[in-house]
Each structure stands twice: as C-alpha cells, then as structure tokens.
Design a protein around this motif. Sequence first.
Motif, PDB file in Angstrom:
ATOM      1  N   LEU A 401       0.941  -1.236  -0.025  1.00  0.00           N
ATOM      2  CA  LEU A 401      -0.081   0.092   0.062  1.00  0.00           C
ATOM      3  C   LEU A 401       0.821   1.334  -0.097  1.00  0.00           C
ATOM      4  CD1 LEU A 401      -2.839  -1.034   2.634  1.00  0.00           C
ATOM      5  CD2 LEU A 401      -2.819  -1.098   0.116  1.00  0.00           C
ATOM      6  N   GLN A 402       2.084   1.100  -0.556  1.00  0.00           N
ATOM      7  CA  GLN A 402       2.967   2.340  -0.489  1.00  0.00           C
ATOM      8  C   GLN A 402       2.360   3.449  -1.441  1.00  0.00           C
ATOM      9  OE1 GLN A 402       6.778   1.438  -2.023  1.00  0.00           O
ATOM     10  NE2 GLN A 402       7.597   3.288  -1.439  1.00  0.00           N
ATOM     11  N   ASN A 403       2.242   4.535  -1.091  1.00  0.00           N
ATOM     12  CA  ASN A 403       1.666   5.668  -1.486  1.00  0.00           C
ATOM     13  C   ASN A 403       0.301   5.661  -1.712  1.00  0.00           C
ATOM     14  OD1 ASN A 403       4.327   6.958  -2.043  1.00  0.00           O
ATOM     15  ND2 ASN A 403       4.540   5.908  -3.970  1.00  0.00           N
ATOM     16  N   SER A 404      -0.378   4.964  -0.950  1.00  0.00           N
ATOM     17  CA  SER A 404      -1.826   4.780  -0.971  1.00  0.00           C
ATOM     18  C   SER A 404      -2.475   5.988  -0.320  1.00  0.00           C
ATOM     19  CB  SER A 404      -2.445   3.241  -0.354  1.00  0.00           C
ATOM     20  OG  SER A 404      -1.905   3.263   1.038  1.00  0.00           O
ATOM     21  N   ASN A 405      -3.806   5.947  -0.597  1.00  0.00           N
ATOM     22  CA  ASN A 405      -4.501   7.185   0.122  1.00  0.00           C
ATOM     23  C   ASN A 405      -5.671   6.481   0.890  1.00  0.00           C
ATOM     24  OD1 ASN A 405      -6.374   9.027   0.559  1.00  0.00           O
ATOM     25  ND2 ASN A 405      -6.339  10.160  -1.278  1.00  0.00           N
ATOM     26  N   LEU A 406      -5.157   6.672   2.315  1.00  0.00           N
ATOM     27  CA  LEU A 406      -5.849   5.800   3.270  1.00  0.00           C
ATOM     28  C   LEU A 406      -6.461   6.826   4.430  1.00  0.00           C
ATOM     29  CD1 LEU A 406      -3.465   2.722   4.131  1.00  0.00           C
ATOM     30  CD2 LEU A 406      -5.568   2.881   2.912  1.00  0.00           C
ATOM     31  N   HIS A 407      -6.638   8.043   3.957  1.00  0.00           N
ATOM     32  CA  HIS A 407      -7.201   9.065   4.665  1.00  0.00           C
ATOM     33  C   HIS A 407      -8.691   8.672   5.131  1.00  0.00           C
ATOM     34  CE1 HIS A 407      -4.619  12.325   2.486  1.00  0.00           C
ATOM     35  NE2 HIS A 407      -3.927  11.497   3.073  1.00  0.00           N
ATOM     36  N   LEU A 408      -8.876   8.900   6.363  1.00  0.00           N
ATOM     37  CA  LEU A 408     -10.266   8.619   6.852  1.00  0.00           C
ATOM     38  C   LEU A 408     -10.683   7.285   6.805  1.00  0.00           C
ATOM     39  CD1 LEU A 408     -12.136  12.022   6.122  1.00  0.00           C
ATOM     40  CD2 LEU A 408     -10.915  11.430   8.102  1.00  0.00           C
ATOM     41  N   VAL A 409      -9.767   6.444   6.507  1.00  0.00           N
ATOM     42  CA  VAL A 409     -10.304   4.867   6.323  1.00  0.00           C
ATOM     43  C   VAL A 409     -10.373   4.436   7.751  1.00  0.00           C
ATOM     44  CG1 VAL A 409      -9.617   2.662   5.420  1.00  0.00           C
ATOM     45  CG2 VAL A 409      -9.001   4.770   3.993  1.00  0.00           C
ATOM     46  N   ASP A 410     -11.454   3.451   7.973  1.00  0.00           N
ATOM     47  CA  ASP A 410     -11.750   2.962   9.004  1.00  0.00           C
ATOM     48  C   ASP A 410     -11.121   1.336   8.802  1.00  0.00           C
ATOM     49  OD1 ASP A 410     -12.537   1.575  11.427  1.00  0.00           O
ATOM     50  OD2 ASP A 410     -14.784   1.995  11.033  1.00  0.00           O
ATOM     51  N   LEU A 411     -10.132   1.172   9.619  1.00  0.00           N
ATOM     52  CA  LEU A 411      -9.165  -0.074   9.641  1.00  0.00           C
ATOM     53  C   LEU A 411      -9.302  -0.816  11.073  1.00  0.00           C
ATOM     54  CD1 LEU A 411      -6.345   0.612   7.532  1.00  0.00           C
ATOM     55  CD2 LEU A 411      -7.850  -1.035   6.941  1.00  0.00           C
ATOM     56  N   SER A 414      -9.070  -4.689  12.470  1.00  0.00           N
ATOM     57  CA  SER A 414      -8.720  -5.485  11.229  1.00  0.00           C
ATOM     58  C   SER A 414      -7.512  -6.168  11.699  1.00  0.00           C
ATOM     59  CB  SER A 414      -8.326  -4.350  10.256  1.00  0.00           C
ATOM     60  OG  SER A 414      -7.455  -3.537  10.340  1.00  0.00           O
ATOM     61  N   GLN A 415      -7.162  -7.040  10.663  1.00  0.00           N
ATOM     62  CA  GLN A 415      -5.767  -8.095  10.951  1.00  0.00           C
ATOM     63  C   GLN A 415      -4.954  -7.704   9.774  1.00  0.00           C
ATOM     64  OE1 GLN A 415      -6.109 -12.204  11.743  1.00  0.00           O
ATOM     65  NE2 GLN A 415      -7.883 -11.694  13.081  1.00  0.00           N
ATOM     66  N   LEU A 416      -3.795  -6.970   9.797  1.00  0.00           N
ATOM     67  CA  LEU A 416      -3.329  -6.102   8.676  1.00  0.00           C
ATOM     68  C   LEU A 416      -1.686  -6.597   8.710  1.00  0.00           C
ATOM     69  CD1 LEU A 416      -3.927  -4.400   6.324  1.00  0.00           C
ATOM     70  CD2 LEU A 416      -3.192  -2.611   7.540  1.00  0.00           C
ATOM     71  N   SER A 417      -1.172  -7.002   7.689  1.00  0.00           N
ATOM     72  CA  SER A 417       0.346  -6.847   7.460  1.00  0.00           C
ATOM     73  C   SER A 417       0.547  -6.226   6.153  1.00  0.00           C
ATOM     74  CB  SER A 417       0.803  -8.394   7.337  1.00  0.00           C
ATOM     75  OG  SER A 417       0.541  -9.304   6.514  1.00  0.00           O
ATOM     76  N   ALA A 418       1.495  -5.365   5.954  1.00  0.00           N
ATOM     77  CA  ALA A 418       1.681  -4.723   4.729  1.00  0.00           C
ATOM     78  C   ALA A 418       3.155  -4.086   4.677  1.00  0.00           C
ATOM     79  CB  ALA A 418       0.584  -3.500   4.473  1.00  0.00           C
ATOM     80  N   LYS A 419       3.506  -3.841   3.391  1.00  0.00           N
ATOM     81  CA  LYS A 419       4.809  -3.281   3.165  1.00  0.00           C
ATOM     82  C   LYS A 419       4.911  -1.832   3.654  1.00  0.00           C
ATOM     83  CE  LYS A 419       8.300  -2.491  -0.415  1.00  0.00           C
ATOM     84  NZ  LYS A 419       8.704  -2.765  -1.524  1.00  0.00           N
ATOM     85  N   PHE A 420       3.705  -1.073   3.206  1.00  0.00           N
ATOM     86  CA  PHE A 420       3.758   0.096   3.765  1.00  0.00           C
ATOM     87  C   PHE A 420       2.107   0.266   3.900  1.00  0.00           C
ATOM     88  CE2 PHE A 420       7.535   0.563   1.045  1.00  0.00           C
ATOM     89  CZ  PHE A 420       8.461   0.926   1.947  1.00  0.00           C
ATOM     90  N   LEU A 421       2.025   1.403   4.632  1.00  0.00           N
ATOM     91  CA  LEU A 421       0.493   1.698   4.824  1.00  0.00           C
ATOM     92  C   LEU A 421       0.141   3.281   4.253  1.00  0.00           C
ATOM     93  CD1 LEU A 421      -0.736   0.197   8.059  1.00  0.00           C
ATOM     94  CD2 LEU A 421      -1.141  -0.528   5.939  1.00  0.00           C
ATOM     95  N   GLY A 422       0.934   3.608   3.159  1.00  0.00           N
ATOM     96  CA  GLY A 422       0.594   5.022   2.561  1.00  0.00           C
ATOM     97  C   GLY A 422       0.530   6.226   3.590  1.00  0.00           C
ATOM     98  N   HIS A 423      -0.523   7.109   2.953  1.00  0.00           N
ATOM     99  CA  HIS A 423      -0.726   8.223   3.667  1.00  0.00           C
ATOM    100  C   HIS A 423      -1.912   8.183   4.768  1.00  0.00           C
ATOM    101  CE1 HIS A 423       1.981   9.768   0.876  1.00  0.00           C
ATOM    102  NE2 HIS A 423       1.202   9.378  -0.211  1.00  0.00           N
ATOM    103  N   CYS A 424      -1.545   8.043   5.898  1.00  0.00           N
ATOM    104  CA  CYS A 424      -2.775   7.797   6.961  1.00  0.00           C
ATOM    105  C   CYS A 424      -3.019   9.165   7.870  1.00  0.00           C
ATOM    106  CB  CYS A 424      -2.326   6.609   7.733  1.00  0.00           C
ATOM    107  SG  CYS A 424      -1.534   5.049   6.999  1.00  0.00           S
ATOM    108  N   VAL A 425      -4.178   9.833   7.145  1.00  0.00           N
ATOM    109  CA  VAL A 425      -4.625  10.942   8.046  1.00  0.00           C
ATOM    110  C   VAL A 425      -5.967  10.809   8.387  1.00  0.00           C
ATOM    111  CG1 VAL A 425      -5.102  13.381   7.832  1.00  0.00           C
ATOM    112  CG2 VAL A 425      -3.311  12.602   6.598  1.00  0.00           C
TER     113      VAL A 425
END
Length: 448
Positions: A401-411, A414-425
Amino acid sequence: NKKKKTNDEEEKGLIVLMDGYDEIGSQRYVNVCQQLREYGEQRMKVIVIGRAEHFELSSNERTKTPENVFVIQEQGNKEDKDMINHNVTKPEVVFISPFNEEEIQRYCEYFDSKKTQQQQQQQQQQTVDQKQEPRKRFERLKNLRGMMSLLQNPFTLTAVLQSIEQLEENRSLRKRKFEVVRYEVYEAFLENWIKKEIQGTKITKEQCFEMCKKVALYLFENKTLIVKEQMIKDTMNMMMNQVNEFEVTEDEVVMMMMDTLPIRWTGKEGTFIHKSVWEYLISQLFIEELLSLESTSLSRKRLWESCVLSKDERSVMLFLADFVRLEREVKNGKCWCDGKNENLFQDLLIEMIERTKQEQDGEGDFHNKATGGNAMSVLNYSGFKFSGMDLSKVKVAGADLQNSNLHLVDLSESQLSAKFLGHCVGTKFNGSFMKRCEVGWSKIWVEE
C-alpha cells in the motif's frame, strides 16, 4: 580480456556475463554465490544483471541488496558461511539508465533499416515510402499517449516495434483512447507472435494461446521458470481431441506446438523469451479466474488465494492494475473486455476484500488473507483511492500500500500486514492487529 605482464607476455582472463539474477529463485542463491567464488579464484571478472526493482525492499529486509547480494546468508552453518565470505570483494553497483528519446529514435531507425533490407531482398527495389518509414514509425509511437515512457525499456521497445500494427488495431477495435499501458503492449505482442508462428502449421491461434497459459500456470505452481519438453507432451495428450482431425502424429503435434510458443529452447528445456511474457500470461490467468466466478462463489479462487504476491511477482500485479485502468475506459456502461457492467473487475476486487470480514479464523485463514492482500495491492497499483472506506475487521496479508490514500479509512479491528500503509490521515486503527508494517510518511515501524 588481455593484460600485458611485465615480461611482455599476455595474461588472459575471462569476463562472465550472468543475466537474469532476479529470475533464479531464492533456493539457488547459495549455488550462484559459490559459483562466483570459483570464478574469482580463476581470475575471472563477473557482471551480474538483474532488475533494479528486485532490490527495492523495505527497511527490515536487506539480505539481497546489491551491496551484500553475493554474501551467503541463507543456508549452511556459521563456519562454512564465514569461510566462503572471507575477504569478499564488495561488488560495484551500477544502475543502467533507461533509454532516452534520442536512443529510442535511433533504435526505431535501426529496426526499420533491417526490415527494409529484408524487403529489398524480395522486391529488389526500395520505394520512396519505404525510405521514409523509419521516421514514420517513430512518429507513430510518439503520437500514442503514454508510449514513450514504456519504450525506455529495451524489451518493451522491441515488442512494440514488432507488433505496432496489432496494437493500433486493438486500440481502434476496443475504442481505447487514453494512455497506452503495458498490458496492451504485451497483449498485441503475443497476438502478433502467435499469428505469425502458426502460419503453415496445424495449430490454431486458440490452441497456441491456451498452451501458453498452461505452461505459464505450470511454472507458477511449481515455482520455476524452466519448462521441459515432457510437460508439453503431457499437456498435448490432453488436447489431442482438438487436433486429431488433422491426422498428424503426437510427435508432430508436439514439435509444431514447441515451434510456435514464445519459448527459447535449449535441448529439451526452455524458458519464455522474456520473464515479462510469462508474467503477462499469469496476469491473464488471474483475470480470467476472477471474471469467470459468480459473485456468490468468490470464495473459490485457486490462484488468488494460492500465495501472497511478493516483490518477485510485482510485475504480475502491475499487469493486473493496467487491466483495472483499461476497464475504467468504459463507454455507455459497457466494459470493452466482455460487454459486462462498468468496472466489473475493480468491483470484484473490492468485494474480495469485503468478504474477508466474514471469514472466521481457522485452516483457510491464510488463503483468505492472501486473497485480500493481493486484491488491495492491485487496486493500489491502479491508483484506486481507499479514502473514506469502511475496512474494519478486514483480514489482509502482504498488501503493498505504498503511496496509497488511506485518509479517513476505518481499519479498526482489522488484521493487517503490509509493506507500507501509505498516507494515513484520520485513519482509524482502534483494536487492529498490525504486523510488520511501515506507516505513512514517517515510516513508523510496527512489529506487532
């Protein structure tokens, strides 16, 4: 490689060129390292070539960076590794720059000059139009939006020059007006290859393409890039019903098929002419599997759940992302690929992620997480914006999720493994379980 010695005698050496380092697989790294040591003992210089992105790892993975890639780390006891790695000369790392526009033009002119020479042998006389063809071909490519950036890669440039007519025909037929994507280039290249190679044979275009996909699937499932002649024979036995009408022997059919495939043979073993051709075919299998499933049976996804697509399969995910982008070029609510509803493939990817919320922990949990992770990676590569989505309680493994747009996402939860989590605002992580993640611009490392 000759050097003068002090007594005027010539000292001879050998430069070894080892291409395709990124294709050998992790199980063979140690063998390659040991072979390099033997070359060094024989005073040989070695040039090892691989894709640059093969070394683009997150900060917690540095075992295969260019600087230490030839240090044996993966197998053997400490004494053996220390002995082999003793006095290792640090390799000099060189990144080859992509083709620029001038080099692309020169290559186009060279390609067309060779083609013109072949035409002259047949016609004995060159027309004025043929003399102008090199410039025309380059201009045709330049006028296709997005094409020049793709042509910076040598193989892609060669593939386009061989199949430009097929590419233009496909874009016209499927009413594609936006920027050219890599998926289209390989689609046209493979169609053009098969069309030419089956001429004068008993093999149909459909049979050849089907065999290409069967070979690609075999290599994918067996984690190898080498196909053996016996595999072709075994597969042809199952397809003989389709060619019996031609009244040819099994051996003749096998030889015809082997000659038409985009595979380079050495004896009874072969590899696809370029790894990217195999990667395109694998992406085709992923696409066909998902589009063939009814929405209610999305739980049955053999390829999508078989593994987490890693950096070694990044090109497969990029081809899938290209398909998502092409599908967005929908006119009148119809998808160009099969006349189905708008953005069907993208919607199925989203649904696969949503369905991970319903699955319970258990034996199939890994497959479930792999499916969700692969779907999220492909959507992210396609430029999809996750902002504002409710992804609470999803189970996702290995998503890029590198460079992904995760603004205001409800996680949350969750069970999450990821290389990157992008932009988290404003992203909600309440009660979530994150493993081996790097979060946002600050690259906050989350181990557990």
